[in-house]
Motif scaffolding. Structure first.
Motif, mmCIF file in Angstrom:
data_model
loop_
_atom_site.group_PDB
_atom_site.id
_atom_site.type_symbol
_atom_site.label_atom_id
_atom_site.label_comp_id
_atom_site.label_asym_id
_atom_site.label_seq_id
_atom_site.Cartn_x
_atom_site.Cartn_y
_atom_site.Cartn_z
ATOM 1 N N ALA A 279 11.560 -34.001 -2.960
ATOM 2 C CA ALA A 279 12.706 -34.861 -3.243
ATOM 3 C C ALA A 279 12.282 -36.322 -3.364
ATOM 4 N N GLU A 280 11.335 -36.750 -2.542
ATOM 5 C CA GLU A 280 10.851 -38.128 -2.641
ATOM 6 C C GLU A 280 10.094 -38.350 -3.933
ATOM 7 N N ARG A 281 9.273 -37.369 -4.332
ATOM 8 C CA ARG A 281 8.544 -37.532 -5.587
ATOM 9 C C ARG A 281 9.487 -37.549 -6.776
ATOM 10 N N ARG A 284 15.008 -38.251 -5.618
ATOM 11 C CA ARG A 284 16.296 -37.647 -5.371
ATOM 12 C C ARG A 284 16.826 -38.071 -4.007
ATOM 13 N N ARG A 285 18.125 -38.230 -3.922
ATOM 14 C CA ARG A 285 18.786 -38.438 -2.637
ATOM 15 C C ARG A 285 19.012 -37.072 -1.983
ATOM 16 N N TYR A 286 18.787 -37.003 -0.680
ATOM 17 C CA TYR A 286 18.893 -35.711 -0.015
ATOM 18 C C TYR A 286 19.436 -35.899 1.392
ATOM 19 N N ARG A 287 20.001 -34.802 1.883
ATOM 20 C CA ARG A 287 20.559 -34.759 3.234
ATOM 21 C C ARG A 287 19.912 -33.592 3.971
ATOM 22 N N GLY A 297 21.275 -38.459 6.599
ATOM 23 C CA GLY A 297 21.447 -38.841 5.208
ATOM 24 C C GLY A 297 22.879 -38.692 4.744
ATOM 25 N N PRO A 298 23.067 -38.734 3.401
ATOM 26 C CA PRO A 298 22.038 -38.714 2.354
ATOM 27 C C PRO A 298 21.322 -40.053 2.207
ATOM 28 N N GLY A 299 20.115 -39.987 1.678
ATOM 29 C CA GLY A 299 19.333 -41.178 1.450
ATOM 30 C C GLY A 299 18.013 -40.822 0.811
ATOM 31 N N SER A 300 17.169 -41.810 0.654
ATOM 32 C CA SER A 300 15.833 -41.631 0.107
ATOM 33 C C SER A 300 14.997 -42.818 0.535
ATOM 34 N N GLY A 301 13.707 -42.746 0.278
ATOM 35 C CA GLY A 301 12.818 -43.824 0.667
ATOM 36 C C GLY A 301 12.013 -43.463 1.908
ATOM 37 N N GLN A 302 11.075 -44.335 2.237
ATOM 38 C CA GLN A 302 10.152 -44.059 3.331
ATOM 39 C C GLN A 302 10.851 -43.964 4.678
ATOM 40 N N ALA A 307 12.585 -40.407 9.073
ATOM 41 C CA ALA A 307 13.615 -39.891 9.979
ATOM 42 C C ALA A 307 13.736 -38.368 9.870
ATOM 43 N N CYS A 308 13.658 -37.843 8.643
ATOM 44 C CA CYS A 308 13.782 -36.389 8.455
ATOM 45 C C CYS A 308 12.551 -35.654 8.995
#
Length: 323
Positions: A279-281, A284-287, A297-302, A307-308
């Motif tokens: 999802a990071e590559r 995509r936003r993911y929960r 989440g949802p969110g994205s980034g480092q 956190a996940c």
């Protein structure tokens, strides 16, 4: 049989020293926490001096006795100098970036020293690994490559800083422990199904240079591809304009623990870790939904990825979950 006995003796020594050594950083070494013992060469040198002294006394050889006393004085001075190499050192920080289980953890040890005293030959050891420590302008850093085997908290154990300078006759060392253990992410599944795509209403879109539909025109910026330049519009405006495309995306991806029912606990963790990286590559936003925890989440980034993966790494294992 000798190796297990040595490990048990070392573990007992660790427990005894841990109760007497402060673990909150920064840690400053003083004479109460520095240990000095002869090296093998130092023990041989002591035996040699003893033999020389006895021979000089037996034959009443004053020059040989004087030489023996001078060498003994130099040896005693080297013991003090070895201790002074560590006295005043301050371990400011110990840390490492989280890595997947099975990878090498780069443990960084930051050390400061009082300027004005030359410190050479410093060595940092932890978990069977060693690295040299060079101090420049009063500060330095040693990097230790520690192997990891399992996810979760990783306790590197005691960290030893030692030196045998200046003559190699004695070894001075001191111990320090990190205040908090280090984190190891779960190892992602090497092969598995692709990332589940979001479905339903609320379709989103994001700007992407390889998109399908023209979103708008903007001014040219350094690094933009020449293929994206709108030449006709640029001629009318007398300025370079670039096409900005958009690519449709589905709704936020939901990575649910329950959607992997029927698999083992560790298999679920490894697959979710793999999907988080995918999802990071894919930007995509993911929960992430885990049992007994609020959704992340949802969110994205480092920060969201950390956190996940941290939540996955700290999930109880098979034996702990069965209790």
């Amino acid at each position: 049989m000798a190796a297990p006995l040595r490990r048990r003796a070392r573990a007992r020594l660790d427990r005894w020293l841990r109760g007497r050594t402060p673990s909150a950083l920064p840690v400053r070494f003083d004479r109460h926490g520095i240990y000095v013992l002869p090296t093998r060469f130092g023990a041989f040198f002591a035996v040699l001096l003893t033999t020389m002294g006895l021979g000089a006394l037996n034959y009443n050889n004053n020059p040989a006795l004087l030489l023996c006393l001078v060498l003994a004085g130099a040896a005693v001075a080297s013991l003090l100098h070895a201790q002074l190499q560590l006295a005043g050192l301050e371990v400011r920080a110990i840390g490492a970036e989280p890595v997947p289980a099975g990878s090498t953890l780069k443990l960084r040890v930051h050390v400061r020293a009082v300027p004005g005293r030359a410190r050479r030959g410093l060595r940092v050891e932890c978990a069977g690994q060693a690295a040299t420590l060079s101090l420049a302008e009063g500060g330095g850093e040693a990097v230790l490559a520690l192997p990891t085997a399992r996810r979760g908290w990783f306790d590197p154990g005691r960290i030893r800083i030692s030196t045998t300078r200046p003559l190699g006759l004695a070894r001075a060392w001191a111990y320090v422990w990190p205040e908090a253990p280090l984190l190891v992410y779960p190892a992602p599944e090497p092969d598995g199904p692709p990332l589940p795509l979001g479905r339903g209403e609320g379709l989103q879109s994001r700007l992407h240079p390889a998109g399908d539909d023209v979103h708008h025109l903007r001014e040219w910026r350094a690094g933009d591809s020449r293929r994206a330049v709108a030449w006709k519009a640029s001629a009318r405006r007398n300025a370079l304009l670039v096409r900005e495309f958009e690519q449709p995306l589905g709704t936020d991806v939901v990575l649910d623990w329950d959607m992997l029912a029927g698999q083992g606990r560790e298999s679920r963790i490894r697959r979710l870790a793999r999907w988080i990286d995918e999802a990071e590559r894919g930007m995509r936003r993911y929960r992430l939904r885990l049992p007994g925890q609020p959704a992340i989440g949802p969110g994205s980034g480092q920060a969201h990825r950390h956190a996940c993966l941290r939540a996955l790494a700290l999930l109880p294992g098979e034996a702990d979950a069965a209790r």
